[in-house]
Design a protein around this motif. Structure first.
Motif, PDB file in Angstrom:
ATOM      1  N   VAL A  98       0.880  -1.165   0.000  1.00 47.49           N
ATOM      2  CA  VAL A  98       0.000   0.000   0.000  1.00 47.49           C
ATOM      3  C   VAL A  98       0.920   1.217   0.000  1.00 47.49           C
ATOM      4  CG1 VAL A  98      -1.881   1.202   1.157  1.00 47.49           C
ATOM      5  CG2 VAL A  98      -1.715  -1.294   1.297  1.00 47.49           C
ATOM      6  N   ARG A  99       0.808   2.006  -1.047  1.00 43.14           N
ATOM      7  CA  ARG A  99       1.802   3.041  -1.302  1.00 43.14           C
ATOM      8  C   ARG A  99       1.552   4.299  -0.476  1.00 43.14           C
ATOM      9  NH1 ARG A  99       3.877   4.084  -7.493  1.00 43.14           N
ATOM     10  NH2 ARG A  99       5.730   5.313  -6.980  1.00 43.14           N
ATOM     11  N   SER A 100       2.616   4.877  -0.002  1.00 42.68           N
ATOM     12  CA  SER A 100       2.542   6.122   0.755  1.00 42.68           C
ATOM     13  C   SER A 100       2.042   7.260  -0.133  1.00 42.68           C
ATOM     14  CB  SER A 100       3.919   6.464   1.312  1.00 42.68           C
ATOM     15  OG  SER A 100       3.940   7.775   1.853  1.00 42.68           O
ATOM     16  N   SER A 101       1.377   8.223   0.488  1.00 46.52           N
ATOM     17  CA  SER A 101       0.945   9.411  -0.246  1.00 46.52           C
ATOM     18  C   SER A 101       2.072  10.429  -0.403  1.00 46.52           C
ATOM     19  CB  SER A 101      -0.235  10.069   0.484  1.00 46.52           C
ATOM     20  OG  SER A 101       0.126  10.403   1.816  1.00 46.52           O
ATOM     21  N   ALA A 102       3.200  10.196   0.254  1.00 48.14           N
ATOM     22  CA  ALA A 102       4.330  11.126   0.158  1.00 48.14           C
ATOM     23  C   ALA A 102       5.023  10.989  -1.196  1.00 48.14           C
ATOM     24  CB  ALA A 102       5.335  10.854   1.275  1.00 48.14           C
ATOM     25  N   GLN A 103       5.473  12.101  -1.749  1.00 50.30           N
ATOM     26  CA  GLN A 103       6.228  12.036  -2.997  1.00 50.30           C
ATOM     27  C   GLN A 103       7.544  11.302  -2.795  1.00 50.30           C
ATOM     28  OE1 GLN A 103       6.663  15.986  -4.622  1.00 50.30           O
ATOM     29  NE2 GLN A 103       4.637  15.939  -5.590  1.00 50.30           N
ATOM     30  N   VAL A 104       8.163  11.531  -1.664  1.00 49.11           N
ATOM     31  CA  VAL A 104       9.401  10.821  -1.327  1.00 49.11           C
ATOM     32  C   VAL A 104       9.200  10.184   0.043  1.00 49.11           C
ATOM     33  CG1 VAL A 104      11.895  10.987  -1.007  1.00 49.11           C
ATOM     34  CG2 VAL A 104      10.745  12.518  -2.639  1.00 49.11           C
ATOM     35  N   PRO A 105       8.763   8.916   0.093  1.00 49.53           N
ATOM     36  CA  PRO A 105       8.513   8.274   1.385  1.00 49.53           C
ATOM     37  C   PRO A 105       9.799   8.079   2.183  1.00 49.53           C
ATOM     38  CG  PRO A 105       7.484   7.069  -0.427  1.00 49.53           C
ATOM     39  CD  PRO A 105       8.424   8.058  -1.037  1.00 49.53           C
ATOM     40  N   ALA A 106       9.641   7.865   3.458  1.00 48.77           N
ATOM     41  CA  ALA A 106      10.789   7.538   4.315  1.00 48.77           C
ATOM     42  C   ALA A 106      11.438   6.253   3.820  1.00 48.77           C
ATOM     43  CB  ALA A 106      10.325   7.375   5.756  1.00 48.77           C
ATOM     44  N   PRO A 107      12.742   6.096   4.039  1.00 52.05           N
ATOM     45  CA  PRO A 107      13.426   4.898   3.524  1.00 52.05           C
ATOM     46  C   PRO A 107      12.998   3.611   4.217  1.00 52.05           C
ATOM     47  CG  PRO A 107      14.912   6.219   4.882  1.00 52.05           C
ATOM     48  CD  PRO A 107      13.681   7.035   4.676  1.00 52.05           C
ATOM     49  N   ASP A 108      12.535   3.680   5.471  1.00 52.74           N
ATOM     50  CA  ASP A 108      12.055   2.479   6.140  1.00 52.74           C
ATOM     51  C   ASP A 108      10.637   2.159   5.676  1.00 52.74           C
ATOM     52  OD1 ASP A 108      11.887   5.019   7.712  1.00 52.74           O
ATOM     53  OD2 ASP A 108      10.446   3.853   8.886  1.00 52.74           O
ATOM     54  N   MET A 109      10.204   0.937   5.913  1.00 51.10           N
ATOM     55  CA  MET A 109       8.905   0.469   5.432  1.00 51.10           C
ATOM     56  C   MET A 109       8.181  -0.269   6.558  1.00 51.10           C
ATOM     57  SD  MET A 109       8.115  -2.110   2.216  1.00 51.10           S
ATOM     58  CE  MET A 109       8.699  -0.911   1.008  1.00 51.10           C
ATOM     59  N   VAL A 110       6.892   0.024   6.716  1.00 51.96           N
ATOM     60  CA  VAL A 110       6.074  -0.703   7.682  1.00 51.96           C
ATOM     61  C   VAL A 110       5.732  -2.070   7.091  1.00 51.96           C
ATOM     62  CG1 VAL A 110       3.920  -0.715   8.993  1.00 51.96           C
ATOM     63  CG2 VAL A 110       5.121   1.451   8.571  1.00 51.96           C
ATOM     64  N   ALA A 111       5.847  -3.121   7.892  1.00 53.38           N
ATOM     65  CA  ALA A 111       5.469  -4.472   7.463  1.00 53.38           C
ATOM     66  C   ALA A 111       4.495  -5.044   8.487  1.00 53.38           C
ATOM     67  CB  ALA A 111       6.697  -5.368   7.330  1.00 53.38           C
ATOM     68  N   PHE A 112       3.355  -5.514   7.999  1.00 51.99           N
ATOM     69  CA  PHE A 112       2.294  -6.039   8.864  1.00 51.99           C
ATOM     70  C   PHE A 112       2.280  -7.562   8.788  1.00 51.99           C
ATOM     71  CE2 PHE A 112      -2.332  -7.357   8.775  1.00 51.99           C
ATOM     72  CZ  PHE A 112      -2.457  -7.462  10.151  1.00 51.99           C
ATOM     73  N   ILE A 113       2.304  -8.218   9.963  1.00 48.26           N
ATOM     74  CA  ILE A 113       2.250  -9.677  10.036  1.00 48.26           C
ATOM     75  C   ILE A 113       0.959 -10.066  10.747  1.00 48.26           C
ATOM     76  CG2 ILE A 113       3.432 -11.771  10.772  1.00 48.26           C
ATOM     77  CD1 ILE A 113       5.999 -10.156  10.918  1.00 48.26           C
ATOM     78  N   ALA A 114       0.135 -10.839  10.069  1.00 53.73           N
ATOM     79  CA  ALA A 114      -1.182 -11.191  10.591  1.00 53.73           C
ATOM     80  C   ALA A 114      -1.087 -12.315  11.616  1.00 53.73           C
ATOM     81  CB  ALA A 114      -2.102 -11.599   9.438  1.00 53.73           C
ATOM     82  N   GLY A 115      -2.228 -12.560  12.271  1.00 53.90           N
ATOM     83  CA  GLY A 115      -2.286 -13.550  13.335  1.00 53.90           C
ATOM     84  C   GLY A 115      -2.730 -14.917  12.867  1.00 53.90           C
ATOM     85  N   GLY A 116      -3.342 -15.624  13.770  1.00 54.84           N
ATOM     86  CA  GLY A 116      -3.784 -16.981  13.469  1.00 54.84           C
ATOM     87  C   GLY A 116      -3.302 -17.977  14.518  1.00 54.84           C
ATOM     88  N   PRO A 117      -2.279 -18.801  14.120  1.00 53.41           N
ATOM     89  CA  PRO A 117      -1.662 -18.847  12.793  1.00 53.41           C
ATOM     90  C   PRO A 117      -2.651 -19.315  11.730  1.00 53.41           C
ATOM     91  CG  PRO A 117      -0.873 -20.652  14.168  1.00 53.41           C
ATOM     92  CD  PRO A 117      -1.702 -19.789  15.047  1.00 53.41           C
ATOM     93  N   GLY A 118      -2.491 -18.738  10.535  1.00 52.83           N
ATOM     94  CA  GLY A 118      -3.325 -19.109   9.410  1.00 52.83           C
ATOM     95  C   GLY A 118      -4.016 -17.966   8.723  1.00 52.83           C
ATOM     96  N   GLN A 119      -3.854 -16.726   9.228  1.00 56.93           N
ATOM     97  CA  GLN A 119      -4.532 -15.600   8.596  1.00 56.93           C
ATOM     98  C   GLN A 119      -3.640 -14.931   7.549  1.00 56.93           C
ATOM     99  OE1 GLN A 119      -5.974 -13.585  12.363  1.00 56.93           O
ATOM    100  NE2 GLN A 119      -7.839 -13.452  11.140  1.00 56.93           N
ATOM    101  N   SER A 120      -4.295 -14.404   6.547  1.00 55.44           N
ATOM    102  CA  SER A 120      -3.638 -13.692   5.460  1.00 55.44           C
ATOM    103  C   SER A 120      -3.477 -12.224   5.807  1.00 55.44           C
ATOM    104  CB  SER A 120      -4.486 -13.832   4.180  1.00 55.44           C
ATOM    105  OG  SER A 120      -4.358 -12.725   3.331  1.00 55.44           O
ATOM    106  N   ALA A 121      -2.289 -11.663   5.573  1.00 56.13           N
ATOM    107  CA  ALA A 121      -2.071 -10.246   5.832  1.00 56.13           C
ATOM    108  C   ALA A 121      -2.949  -9.381   4.939  1.00 56.13           C
ATOM    109  CB  ALA A 121      -0.595  -9.896   5.638  1.00 56.13           C
ATOM    110  N   ALA A 122      -3.041  -9.755   3.657  1.00 56.24           N
ATOM    111  CA  ALA A 122      -3.826  -8.948   2.719  1.00 56.24           C
ATOM    112  C   ALA A 122      -5.310  -8.974   3.070  1.00 56.24           C
ATOM    113  CB  ALA A 122      -3.610  -9.449   1.293  1.00 56.24           C
ATOM    114  N   GLU A 123      -5.827 -10.129   3.496  1.00 53.01           N
ATOM    115  CA  GLU A 123      -7.244 -10.240   3.814  1.00 53.01           C
ATOM    116  C   GLU A 123      -7.560  -9.663   5.195  1.00 53.01           C
ATOM    117  OE1 GLU A 123      -8.034 -14.381   3.303  1.00 53.01           O
ATOM    118  OE2 GLU A 123      -7.641 -14.324   1.138  1.00 53.01           O
ATOM    119  N   SER A 124      -6.590  -9.672   6.091  1.00 56.50           N
ATOM    120  CA  SER A 124      -6.797  -9.106   7.425  1.00 56.50           C
ATOM    121  C   SER A 124      -6.629  -7.590   7.442  1.00 56.50           C
ATOM    122  CB  SER A 124      -5.791  -9.714   8.420  1.00 56.50           C
ATOM    123  OG  SER A 124      -5.916 -11.106   8.488  1.00 56.50           O
TER     124      SER A 124
END
Length: 519
Positions: A98-124
């Motif tokens: 999911v792309r930042s609205s900033a023209q020049v985003p920060a160099p670090d990136m948020v990463a989301f890990i879903a629960g479960g075990p067994g859940q999809s990050a995209a669907e969650s």
């Protein structure tokens, strides 16, 4: 949060259409009525976004049970199923940003890990999207479906999983042999194109690091939720240089054997929730002792499990289910997860004790349906059978709790059939790291109580643990927590965070009727 990216896509499409129409009108003005047909034009090539060595294209991530979707940029990402034999079968992971609205985003990136075990990050993600919306002002957000979930070679046998309609739990009692039989059927189908030994936390951590390198090696602001906190902690152990900040919500310590504390944790949460009713005059007058009523209902169902009918809250069709002590325990556990449903629990239990099961089972059908559609049970078995099952022990002291000891016995039965992957020798060792870390728990969490967060905090000298009053499982979206999360990631400083705004949080009043709490 979904609108800006989606509007951006619509604007591009509309702009292209208007240009075409202007060009067609201009051509018509220069031509006579008998003008030659316009020459065919090639369609515009699809837009692409190059990030590191990856080429991403626009995509939409659908939300289950909804016409809504999230605009993102996607690409398949291939990894070896068995990392010890990289020349063997490859599996494709669903990677979305999911792309930042900033023209020049920060160099670090948020990463989301879903629960479960067994859940999809995209669907969650849609459920957590409002909480993460502030982060998109400056940072891109990675959604990687863990192998075995969602769009990443899912290990799903939904019709065979205990608790599915017509499955083990609909029969009114726990049957270990039935669990083993259904597990064998699931395994037989999955084994046609998967070796289920290689869908563990350790494999997922290696996949995440491969993705990070392919993205150009940004540091991650890693957010793990529930079981995802296990993945996040192991990533921090194996790849500390890949981490800028660590965020854990609903914390499972590395030392935890998944499943061993489920019964006692639920019982403690129920006692704490029902104590609120006892302290409230109107609630006490209406329900007397909800905890006692719950156990009286459990005892009655233990002696006489029976079929009941209720209306499906989604389509109002008549539904029949076996109501047993096991199905009651499952339903009560689901209710205890959030303050909204926990506030309904005394009322729903009271109604069921007086013969009206609709409020209890109707709400449960909504909760279990939403969860089941984003959960891949085969992957859950791959994780628990490889990482926890051999450490699970029978707990006769749990037998008389509302959840009892059947969940442990069910895992042990399934894992006697399911192949086990490798578990590193230090897998259950506590995380020790200097990474800036923000931990959060709900006061009444029935599955990962605040003491788990306190345990993990001992190994994080630059960490801080926030306990949100009156809240349940997973709290990142509660109150001012999204704003605090944004500030923490921006400054990478948990201890300097002013969290006073959380003091305004409180438990929801208990419902004494279906119109709500006492005014």
């Amino acid at each position: 949060m979904k609108r800006p990216p989606r509007i951006a896509v619509i604007v591009v499409i509309v702009a292209a259409a208007l240009s075409g129409r202007q060009w067609m009108r201009h051509g018509g003005a220069e031509s006579s009525p008998a003008a030659q047909p316009l020459a065919a034009t090639k369609p515009a090539p699809p837009r692409t976004w190059h990030l590191g060595s990856l080429e991403l294209k626009p995509c939409e991530l659908p939300q289950p049970h909804s016409g809504l979707s999230t605009a993102a940029w996607c690409t398949p990402f291939d990894v070896p199923e068995d990392r010890a034999h990289p020349e063997g079968r490859k599996i494709s992971l669903r990677l979305a940003i999911v792309r930042s609205s900033a023209q020049v985003p920060a160099p670090d990136m948020v990463a989301f890990i879903a629960g479960g075990p067994g859940q999809s990050a995209a669907e969650s993600y849609p459920a957590i999207a409002p909480a993460l919306a502030p982060l998109l002002a400056h940072r891109n957000l990675l959604l990687l479906d863990q192998r075995g979930t969602g769009g990443s070679h899912p290990l799903s046998c939904r019709d065979d999983e205990p608790g599915a309609p017509g499955g083990v739990e609909d029969e009114g009692g726990f049957d270990a042999e039935a669990v083993r039989k259904e597990t064998r059927g699931c395994l037989e189908r999955l084994s046609k194109d998967a070796d289920v030994r290689f869908y563990t936390t350790t494999d997922a951590v290696a996949d995440l690091e491969d993705v990070r390198r392919a993205l150009g090696s940004p540091q991650f602001d890693l957010l793990g939720v529930s079981y995802g906190t296990r993945v996040a902690q192991h990533y921090a152990m194996r790849h500390p240089d890949g981490l800028r900040t660590l965020i854990l919500d609903g914390i499972a310590p590395n030392s935890l054997v998944l499943g061993e504390d489920f019964a006692v944790n639920l019982d403690a949460a129920l006692k704490a929730q029902f104590a609120r009713c006892h302290a409230d005059e109107a609630c006490r007058a209406r329900f007397s002792d909800p905890y006692q009523t719950l156990y009286q209902l459990r005892d009655a169902l233990r002696a006489n499990p029976h079929k009941v009918s209720f209306r499906d809250p989604q389509d109002y069709a008549s539904v029949q289910r076996v109501l047993s002590e096991y199905s009651l325990a499952t339903v009560v556990r689901m209710f205890a997860y959030s303050p909204e449903t926990a506030a309904l629990l005394p009322l729903s239990i009271d109604a069921a004790a007086h013969g009206d099961v609709g409020p209890l089972l109707g709400q449960a059908k909504l909760l279990t349906g939403d969860l089941g559609d984003t959960m891949d049970g085969g992957m859950q078995y791959s994780v628990i059978c490889s990482e926890d099952a051999d450490l699970l022990r029978s707990r006769p002291e749990d037998k008389d709790t509302i959840l009892g000891d059947t969940m442990i016995e069910a895992f042990r039965a399934a894992c006697s059939v399911w192949p086990h992957g490798a578990r590193p020798a230090d897998f259950h060792s506590p995380l020790k790291s200097d990474v800036p870390a923000l931990l959060m728990s709900g006061e009444f969490d029935p599955v990962t109580p605040p003491r788990y967060g306190d345990e993990v905090l001992k190994g994080l000298p630059n960490g801080r643990h926030l306990v949100l009053k009156g809240q349940g499982h997973n709290v990142v979206a509660r109150g001012c927590m999204p704003r605090l999360l944004d500030r923490f990631i921006d400054k990478a400083d948990a201890k300097g965070l002013d969290a006073g705004c959380l003091d305004r949080l409180a438990p929801l009043p208990v419902f004494v009727g279906f119109n709500g709490a006492t005014p």
